[in-house]
Enzyme design. Structure first.
Site, PDB file in Angstrom:
ATOM      1  N   LYS A 184       0.856  -1.201   0.000  1.00  0.00           N
ATOM      2  CA  LYS A 184       0.000   0.000   0.000  1.00  0.00           C
ATOM      3  C   LYS A 184       0.881   1.236   0.000  1.00  0.00           C
ATOM      4  O   LYS A 184       1.554   1.526   0.990  1.00  0.00           O
ATOM      5  CB  LYS A 184      -0.937   0.041   1.206  1.00  0.00           C
ATOM      6  CG  LYS A 184      -2.060   1.072   0.958  1.00  0.00           C
ATOM      7  CD  LYS A 184      -2.712   1.611   2.202  1.00  0.00           C
ATOM      8  CE  LYS A 184      -2.017   2.806   2.794  1.00  0.00           C
ATOM      9  NZ  LYS A 184      -1.918   3.995   1.923  1.00  0.00           N
ATOM     10  N   GLY A 236       6.567   5.010   8.091  1.00  0.00           N
ATOM     11  CA  GLY A 236       5.716   6.194   8.176  1.00  0.00           C
ATOM     12  C   GLY A 236       5.980   6.954   9.463  1.00  0.00           C
ATOM     13  O   GLY A 236       7.055   6.856  10.063  1.00  0.00           O
ATOM     14  N   SER A 237       4.979   7.693   9.916  1.00  0.00           N
ATOM     15  CA  SER A 237       5.181   8.579  11.065  1.00  0.00           C
ATOM     16  C   SER A 237       5.021   7.819  12.390  1.00  0.00           C
ATOM     17  O   SER A 237       4.447   6.728  12.426  1.00  0.00           O
ATOM     18  CB  SER A 237       4.153   9.713  11.011  1.00  0.00           C
ATOM     19  OG  SER A 237       2.862   9.174  11.192  1.00  0.00           O
ATOM     20  N   GLY A 241       2.613   4.706  13.285  1.00  0.00           N
ATOM     21  CA  GLY A 241       3.314   3.498  13.740  1.00  0.00           C
ATOM     22  C   GLY A 241       2.698   2.964  15.030  1.00  0.00           C
ATOM     23  O   GLY A 241       2.538   1.749  15.202  1.00  0.00           O
ATOM     24  N   GLU A 391       9.307  16.703  14.677  1.00  0.00           N
ATOM     25  CA  GLU A 391       9.690  16.418  13.298  1.00  0.00           C
ATOM     26  C   GLU A 391       8.863  17.295  12.369  1.00  0.00           C
ATOM     27  O   GLU A 391       7.631  17.301  12.452  1.00  0.00           O
ATOM     28  CB  GLU A 391       9.445  14.940  12.952  1.00  0.00           C
ATOM     29  CG  GLU A 391       9.941  14.599  11.557  1.00  0.00           C
ATOM     30  CD  GLU A 391       9.602  13.180  11.103  1.00  0.00           C
ATOM     31  OE1 GLU A 391       8.498  12.699  11.424  1.00  0.00           O
ATOM     32  OE2 GLU A 391      10.451  12.572  10.421  1.00  0.00           O
TER      33      GLU A 391
HETATM   34  P1  NAD Z   1       2.041   8.410   7.621  1.00  0.00           P
HETATM   35  O1  NAD Z   1       2.301   7.656   8.858  1.00  0.00           O
HETATM   36  O2  NAD Z   1       0.963   9.405   7.609  1.00  0.00           O
HETATM   37  O3  NAD Z   1       1.706   7.396   6.411  1.00  0.00           O
HETATM   38  C1  NAD Z   1       2.594   6.403   5.979  1.00  0.00           C
HETATM   39  C2  NAD Z   1       1.811   5.259   5.356  1.00  0.00           C
HETATM   40  O4  NAD Z   1       1.042   4.623   6.384  1.00  0.00           O
HETATM   41  C3  NAD Z   1       0.790   5.695   4.301  1.00  0.00           C
HETATM   42  O5  NAD Z   1       0.713   4.704   3.300  1.00  0.00           O
HETATM   43  C4  NAD Z   1      -0.503   5.766   5.100  1.00  0.00           C
HETATM   44  O6  NAD Z   1      -1.640   5.629   4.305  1.00  0.00           O
HETATM   45  C5  NAD Z   1      -0.319   4.583   6.044  1.00  0.00           C
HETATM   46  N1  NAD Z   1      -1.063   4.660   7.309  1.00  0.00           N
HETATM   47  C6  NAD Z   1      -1.351   5.753   8.046  1.00  0.00           C
HETATM   48  N2  NAD Z   1      -2.036   5.403   9.153  1.00  0.00           N
HETATM   49  C7  NAD Z   1      -2.167   4.059   9.128  1.00  0.00           C
HETATM   50  C8  NAD Z   1      -2.791   3.102   9.985  1.00  0.00           C
HETATM   51  N3  NAD Z   1      -3.414   3.465  11.097  1.00  0.00           N
HETATM   52  N4  NAD Z   1      -2.733   1.795   9.649  1.00  0.00           N
HETATM   53  C9  NAD Z   1      -2.096   1.401   8.528  1.00  0.00           C
HETATM   54  N5  NAD Z   1      -1.512   2.262   7.659  1.00  0.00           N
HETATM   55  C10 NAD Z   1      -1.556   3.577   7.951  1.00  0.00           C
HETATM   56  O7  NAD Z   1       3.417   9.048   7.209  1.00  0.00           O
HETATM   57  P2  NAD Z   1       3.684  10.099   6.058  1.00  0.00           P
HETATM   58  O8  NAD Z   1       3.321  11.449   6.532  1.00  0.00           O
HETATM   59  O9  NAD Z   1       3.105   9.575   4.799  1.00  0.00           O
HETATM   60  O10 NAD Z   1       5.264   9.978   5.926  1.00  0.00           O
HETATM   61  C11 NAD Z   1       6.147  10.757   6.652  1.00  0.00           C
HETATM   62  C12 NAD Z   1       6.622  10.048   7.888  1.00  0.00           C
HETATM   63  O11 NAD Z   1       7.266   8.819   7.540  1.00  0.00           O
HETATM   64  C13 NAD Z   1       7.669  10.862   8.627  1.00  0.00           C
HETATM   65  O12 NAD Z   1       7.447  10.757  10.008  1.00  0.00           O
HETATM   66  C14 NAD Z   1       8.965  10.189   8.232  1.00  0.00           C
HETATM   67  O13 NAD Z   1      10.033  10.412   9.138  1.00  0.00           O
HETATM   68  C15 NAD Z   1       8.553   8.764   8.164  1.00  0.00           C
HETATM   69  N6  NAD Z   1       9.493   7.982   7.349  1.00  0.00           N
HETATM   70  C16 NAD Z   1      10.316   7.087   7.965  1.00  0.00           C
HETATM   71  C17 NAD Z   1      11.255   6.384   7.224  1.00  0.00           C
HETATM   72  C18 NAD Z   1      12.207   5.413   7.860  1.00  0.00           C
HETATM   73  O14 NAD Z   1      12.795   4.607   7.144  1.00  0.00           O
HETATM   74  N7  NAD Z   1      12.399   5.444   9.167  1.00  0.00           N
HETATM   75  C19 NAD Z   1      11.333   6.592   5.849  1.00  0.00           C
HETATM   76  C20 NAD Z   1      10.469   7.514   5.260  1.00  0.00           C
HETATM   77  C21 NAD Z   1       9.553   8.205   6.017  1.00  0.00           C
END
Ligand code: NAD
Length: 487
Positions: A184, A236-237, A241, A391
């Protein structure tokens, strides 16, 4: 910054359907999410907003495909993944241009993202044979050995900031280990993941790689909570997470989390100042993804003796970055990826202004279309200010000063995050002492944010669980089974 020139390009927006079991499918309920070009603010396409029943269908198909894929053996799987890598490389230019349009990231970096994803597929194809087991201590009348077997269906959830690189690179390890995958992508930039599905369908058996699109709280949550998904890998964030971890508790689902960071860069007084300032700009990833990088060194602690010289060098470099249309070869910094994120970053800058930060450079919103923000260098900060603690995931660097090394290490560690840290010094002893003391999963010494393929990457503290990018990631997509034979 120069005025944004919107570039008429011939990028065609391809498939706008999900790819499940080798077929293009729409969401059953018909919901769609708009893909917006953040440079022009135009809608360039829509993708399905999958519901729980669509996720069910994708998982069922993946489950069926998983057993054949798992039995194929690592050598044949590896050969197919290498073939996938070659076909991706053949389409580098079109894939890179699609991400430029969908996510606003400059073209040169997106070309590297595509070839980097192909390199990751090659890497995991190469280490796939290391999924073998071992033998346990023998007794007189038993023989015990271990097998490493795939989970079956792996859910891979990725964010928007490197759309194709994460789509293709992050399915490499689970596929190499013999799992079928339901991927996804981030709902703000899903188009290139659908292109990955098209290319993969020419190489992999149907159902081995499926791509569903939709929102995190619905589509993503349905995947995480699915009873036939026993392994979830999430990037993700931190708040998302946490939600994933909570949902995974219900099914005792195995989870790895790659989350956010607020990463410190500590600059010692013995450095070559222009070189360290250049590294700070490079490590902030402004000129590749507009600071939308988990590993960005957004908290810079510079020794007070060189602070003025360092800030001047930093400002000179940031001011020289060419902001504009990311499709143009000369552009180094594009817009932020989507409207809500743009508003969030501008909100952080507004808070910093209110809290009394000094804007040594940038931080304003340029006139005209597009989700642009001028890269910002902030000084005159306290450790407690929101801009230093949270962040931002945008081109905003906070510069603070220090005098005592133990104190600056304490300040660097005084955060819930623990993703990366960077130390600049010529003193070998100081560098290794700092590297050992910093609470982060990845520490650079004199680094520029570059990470070689195969180096394990993952956060400490709230920044994550588990490691991506190395052997540990491959093994994390297998479950160990012990077999004891009575002789
Ligand atoms: P986000 O958490 O909003 O979304 C990331 C993904 O998770 C998307 O596909 C979203 O649809 C999905 N998602 C969101 N809530 C969910 C849930 N409850 N259950 C399942 N899936 C869900 O993050 P974002 O704003 O898209 O990305 C930025 C964040 O990602 C920043 O915090 C960044 O630091 C982090 N990030 C981390 C890494 C790493 O390797 N550590 C790499 C890239 C980005």
């Amino acid at each position: 910054m120069s005025e944004t020139v919107l570039h008429a390009t011939s990028v065609t927006v391809p498939h706008q359907l999900m790819h499940v079991g080798g077929e293009w499918v729409d969401a059953g309920a018909g919901g769609r999410i708009e893909s917006v070009n953040p440079t022009s603010e135009e809608v360039i396409g829509t993708v399905p907003d999958a519901g729980a029943e669509d996720v069910d269908a994708a998982v069922a198909v993946a489950r069926e495909a998983a057993s054949g894929w798992g039995r194929l053996g690592w050598a044949k799987r590896g050969a197919l993944l290498r073939e996938l890598a070659r076909r991706i490389e053949d389409e580098t230019e079109a894939l890179a241009r699609l991400d430029v349009r969908d996510a606003g990231l400059p073209l040169a970096g997106m070309r590297t993202d595509v070839t980097g994803a192909a390199a990751t597929l090659d890497y995991y194809a190469g280490i796939a044979p290391q999924t073998g087991g071992g033998t346990a201590p023998a007794s007189e009348d038993t023989l015990s050995y271990t097998l490493r077997q795939p989970y079956g269906v792996v859910a891979r959830i990725v964010p928007f900031n490197h759309p194709f690189k994460f789509a293709a690179g992050k399915v490499a390890a689970p596929l190499a280990a013999g799992n079928a995958v339901v991927l996804k992508p981030g709902e703000q930039a899903s188009l290139s993941a659908l292109e990955l599905a098209r290319i993969a369908a020419e190489v992999l058996p149907p159902g081995v790689l499926n791509v569903v699109t939709g929102a995190g709280a619905t589509t993503g949550a349905a995947l995480v909570g699915h009873p036939d998904v026993h392994r979830v890998a999430f990037t993700g964030s931190v708040p998302s997470g946490r939600a994933v971890l909570r949902a995974a508790a219900e099914g005792i689902t195995h989870v790895t989390l790659e989350l956010g960071g607020k990463n410190p860069l500590i600059v010692f007084p013995d450095v070559d100042v222009p070189k360290a300032a250049a590294a700070a700009v490079a490590g902030m990833n402004i000129a590749r993804c507009t600071g939308q990088s988990c590993g960005s060194n957004s908290r810079i602690y510079v020794h007070a003796d060189i602070a003025d010289e360092f800030v001047a060098a930093l400002v000179e470099r940031v001011a020289a970055l060419r902001v504009g249309d990311p499709m143009l070869a000369e552009t180094q910094v594009g817009p932020l990826a989507f409207r809500a994120h743009h508003e969030r970053v501008l909100g952080h800058l507004e808070t910093a202004r209110r809290e009394g930060a000094t804007f040594a450079y940038g931080g304003s919103r340029p006139p005209g279309r597009g989700f642009f923000v001028e890269p910002a260098v902030l000084t005159g900060l306290d450790d407690d200010m929101a801009v230093v603690r949270e962040e931002i995931f945008g081109p905003v660097m906070s510069v603070l000063t220090w005098r005592d090394v133990d104190d600056v290490i304490r300040r660097a560690n005084d955060t819930p995050f623990g993703l990366t840290a960077n130390v600049w010094t010529r003193d070998v002893t100081a560098a290794h002492r700092a590297a050992a003391a910093l609470e982060a999963g990845y520490v650079y010494v004199n680094g520029t944010g570059r990470r070689p393929t195969g180096t394990p990457f993952g956060g400490w503290k709230s920044s994550g669980l588990g490691k991506d990018n190395g052997l540990e990631e491959l093994l994390s997509y297998t479950q160990e089974k012990t077999v004891t034979v009575t002789l």
